[in-house]
Write a protein that holds these residues in place. Structure first.
Motif, PDB file in Angstrom:
ATOM      1  N   LEU A  81       0.838  -1.187   0.092  1.00  0.00           N
ATOM      2  CA  LEU A  81      -0.066   0.027  -0.061  1.00  0.00           C
ATOM      3  C   LEU A  81       0.883   1.282   0.107  1.00  0.00           C
ATOM      4  CD1 LEU A  81      -2.830   1.385   0.382  1.00  0.00           C
ATOM      5  CD2 LEU A  81      -2.459   1.014   2.890  1.00  0.00           C
ATOM      6  N   ASP A  82       0.749   2.026  -1.063  1.00  0.00           N
ATOM      7  CA  ASP A  82       1.121   3.425  -1.006  1.00  0.00           C
ATOM      8  C   ASP A  82       0.487   4.317   0.001  1.00  0.00           C
ATOM      9  OD1 ASP A  82       2.958   5.462  -1.972  1.00  0.00           O
ATOM     10  OD2 ASP A  82       1.805   6.010  -3.397  1.00  0.00           O
ATOM     11  N   ILE A  83       1.279   5.497   0.522  1.00  0.00           N
ATOM     12  CA  ILE A  83       0.665   6.479   1.393  1.00  0.00           C
ATOM     13  C   ILE A  83      -0.077   7.449   0.497  1.00  0.00           C
ATOM     14  CG2 ILE A  83       0.784   8.065   3.055  1.00  0.00           C
ATOM     15  CD1 ILE A  83       2.806   6.262   4.669  1.00  0.00           C
ATOM     16  N   GLY A  84       0.709   7.954  -0.589  1.00  0.00           N
ATOM     17  CA  GLY A  84       0.393   9.172  -1.213  1.00  0.00           C
ATOM     18  C   GLY A  84      -0.746   8.876  -2.234  1.00  0.00           C
ATOM     19  N   VAL A 140      -6.987   4.118   4.048  1.00  0.00           N
ATOM     20  CA  VAL A 140      -7.325   2.996   3.475  1.00  0.00           C
ATOM     21  C   VAL A 140      -6.964   1.776   4.528  1.00  0.00           C
ATOM     22  CG1 VAL A 140      -6.548   1.261   1.799  1.00  0.00           C
ATOM     23  CG2 VAL A 140      -6.974   3.389   1.101  1.00  0.00           C
ATOM     24  N   ILE A 141      -5.924   1.803   5.198  1.00  0.00           N
ATOM     25  CA  ILE A 141      -5.619   0.853   6.331  1.00  0.00           C
ATOM     26  C   ILE A 141      -6.319   0.731   7.561  1.00  0.00           C
ATOM     27  CG2 ILE A 141      -3.538   2.147   7.568  1.00  0.00           C
ATOM     28  CD1 ILE A 141      -1.965  -0.821   7.418  1.00  0.00           C
ATOM     29  N   LYS A 142      -6.669   2.410   7.643  1.00  0.00           N
ATOM     30  CA  LYS A 142      -7.523   2.191   9.047  1.00  0.00           C
ATOM     31  C   LYS A 142      -9.064   1.529   8.600  1.00  0.00           C
ATOM     32  CE  LYS A 142      -5.579   6.543  10.892  1.00  0.00           C
ATOM     33  NZ  LYS A 142      -5.650   7.989  11.079  1.00  0.00           N
ATOM     34  N   ASP A 143      -9.442   1.948   7.495  1.00  0.00           N
ATOM     35  CA  ASP A 143     -10.692   1.457   6.932  1.00  0.00           C
ATOM     36  C   ASP A 143     -10.851  -0.153   7.019  1.00  0.00           C
ATOM     37  OD1 ASP A 143     -13.033   0.645   5.637  1.00  0.00           O
ATOM     38  OD2 ASP A 143     -13.063   2.263   4.277  1.00  0.00           O
ATOM     39  N   LEU A 144      -9.815  -0.801   6.662  1.00  0.00           N
ATOM     40  CA  LEU A 144      -9.439  -2.273   6.633  1.00  0.00           C
ATOM     41  C   LEU A 144      -9.649  -2.665   8.003  1.00  0.00           C
ATOM     42  CD1 LEU A 144      -6.436  -2.765   4.132  1.00  0.00           C
ATOM     43  CD2 LEU A 144      -8.982  -2.976   3.709  1.00  0.00           C
ATOM     44  N   ARG A 145      -8.754  -2.296   9.035  1.00  0.00           N
ATOM     45  CA  ARG A 145      -8.848  -2.579  10.365  1.00  0.00           C
ATOM     46  C   ARG A 145     -10.098  -2.530  10.912  1.00  0.00           C
ATOM     47  NH1 ARG A 145      -5.145  -5.536   8.028  1.00  0.00           N
ATOM     48  NH2 ARG A 145      -2.840  -4.962   8.413  1.00  0.00           N
ATOM     49  N   ARG A 200       6.421   6.702   9.458  1.00  0.00           N
ATOM     50  CA  ARG A 200       6.467   5.469   9.891  1.00  0.00           C
ATOM     51  C   ARG A 200       5.712   4.863  11.021  1.00  0.00           C
ATOM     52  NH1 ARG A 200      12.348   3.035   8.295  1.00  0.00           N
ATOM     53  NH2 ARG A 200      13.050   4.551   6.353  1.00  0.00           N
ATOM     54  N   VAL A 201       5.797   5.897  11.954  1.00  0.00           N
ATOM     55  CA  VAL A 201       5.101   5.593  13.179  1.00  0.00           C
ATOM     56  C   VAL A 201       3.496   5.466  13.051  1.00  0.00           C
ATOM     57  CG1 VAL A 201       4.540   6.383  15.399  1.00  0.00           C
ATOM     58  CG2 VAL A 201       6.889   6.252  14.838  1.00  0.00           C
ATOM     59  N   GLU A 202       3.150   6.645  12.086  1.00  0.00           N
ATOM     60  CA  GLU A 202       1.581   6.733  11.830  1.00  0.00           C
ATOM     61  C   GLU A 202       1.234   5.596  11.179  1.00  0.00           C
ATOM     62  OE1 GLU A 202      -1.541   9.876   9.862  1.00  0.00           O
ATOM     63  OE2 GLU A 202       0.731  10.362   9.875  1.00  0.00           O
ATOM     64  N   GLY A 203       1.995   4.958  10.071  1.00  0.00           N
ATOM     65  CA  GLY A 203       1.638   3.907   9.372  1.00  0.00           C
ATOM     66  C   GLY A 203       1.531   2.642  10.479  1.00  0.00           C
ATOM     67  N   LEU A 204       2.409   2.156  10.909  1.00  0.00           N
ATOM     68  CA  LEU A 204       2.141   1.136  11.993  1.00  0.00           C
ATOM     69  C   LEU A 204       1.342   1.245  12.871  1.00  0.00           C
ATOM     70  CD1 LEU A 204       6.119   0.742  12.470  1.00  0.00           C
ATOM     71  CD2 LEU A 204       4.675  -0.812  11.143  1.00  0.00           C
ATOM     72  N   ASP A 205       1.058   2.669  13.514  1.00  0.00           N
ATOM     73  CA  ASP A 205       0.014   2.743  14.437  1.00  0.00           C
ATOM     74  C   ASP A 205      -1.259   2.660  13.818  1.00  0.00           C
ATOM     75  OD1 ASP A 205       1.578   3.013  16.606  1.00  0.00           O
ATOM     76  OD2 ASP A 205       1.562   5.473  16.673  1.00  0.00           O
TER      77      ASP A 205
END
Length: 242
Positions: A63-66, A75-80, A100-105
């Motif tokens: 998954l790209d962020i931008g 997107v990842i928040k929706d998945l989880r 990185r921290v935001e993505g992992l969190d």
């Protein structure tokens, strides 16, 4: 994208969804994955990526962020939030610690910044897939020759896949988690339908019959049992003999 010849290091039949808006990056990453033996799905934005994921249930998401519109974090928040536990590798040009921290969190399982080495990308993909397989194996429910994977909601009996509706799956998983234990219609209604039991409806019995046709309909040993005066339970012959 069509899958290429399976390479020795690839996980058999594993599929990867690449959500990346840059066509050249999407193409090159997709080709690297295909050359390693993976089946590849691709999407160029967050909304279409979600649709592809829900339709195809890939084993891993890159998954790209931008992304245009809904970004990778959304997107990842929706998945989880949907309860989807598919491993996610974030691939992005944002290499700062805060990103990185935001993505992992948000729920990502790993993070690799652009530019990246393709051997490292494939190694991370293999590691995430191995981890997911181990996690899935620990959670698989078995009753006789019936197996239920709660992570993917895949159901098989004797190696034959059984396709269930969402409600049928919820009913079967509840019975399987309580295998050998009689469950009342009230208990089933409250757990599967999330509402008090209505004695004027036969909805539980109707769905039990749906399960019987799909789970026991191939002529094998009967698993879905009626317990007179109580309700229903899932019981394998090996359990019944003890």
């Amino acid at each position: 994208m069509e899958s290429a010849t399976l390479a020795p290091e690839a996980v058999p039949t594993a599929s990867v969804l690449v959500i990346e808006d840059a066509p050249e990056v999407q193409r090159v990453v997709g080709r690297a994955l295909e050359d390693a033996g993976y089946r590849v799905f691709a999407a160029g934005d967050g909304d279409s990526g979600l649709r592809v994921l829900l339709d195809n249930h890939p084993d891993l998401v890159i998954l790209d962020i931008g992304l245009p519109g809904r970004d990778g974090f959304e997107v990842i928040k929706d998945l989880r939030a949907r309860g989807i536990t598919t491993p996610v590798l974030m691939l992005t040009g944002r290499g700062g610690i805060a990103d990185r921290v935001e993505g992992l969190d948000a729920g990502a399982d790993d993070y690799i910044a652009k530019p990246f080495d393709y051997d490292e990308l494939l190694a991370r993909v293999r590691a995430l897939l191995r981890r997911a397989q181990l996690r899935a194996a620990q959670h698989v429910i078995r009753v006789g020759d019936l197996t239920i994977d709660p992570l993917t909601r895949k159901v098989e009996r004797g190696g034959r896949e059984i396709v269930l509706t969402q409600r049928e799956y919820a009913l079967l998983e509840f019975l399987a988690r309580n295998a050998g234990r009689p469950l009342t219609r009230e208990q089933i209604s409250q757990h599967v339908w999330k509402q008090p039991f209505d004695p004027t409806t036969n909805i539980v019995d109707v769905y039990i019959n749906y399960l019987r046709r799909k789970v026991d309909g191939d002529g094998g040993a009967r698993l879905v049992r009626t317990v007179r005066g109580v309700g229903y339970m899932l019981l394998a012959e090996s359990i019944a003999q003890h």
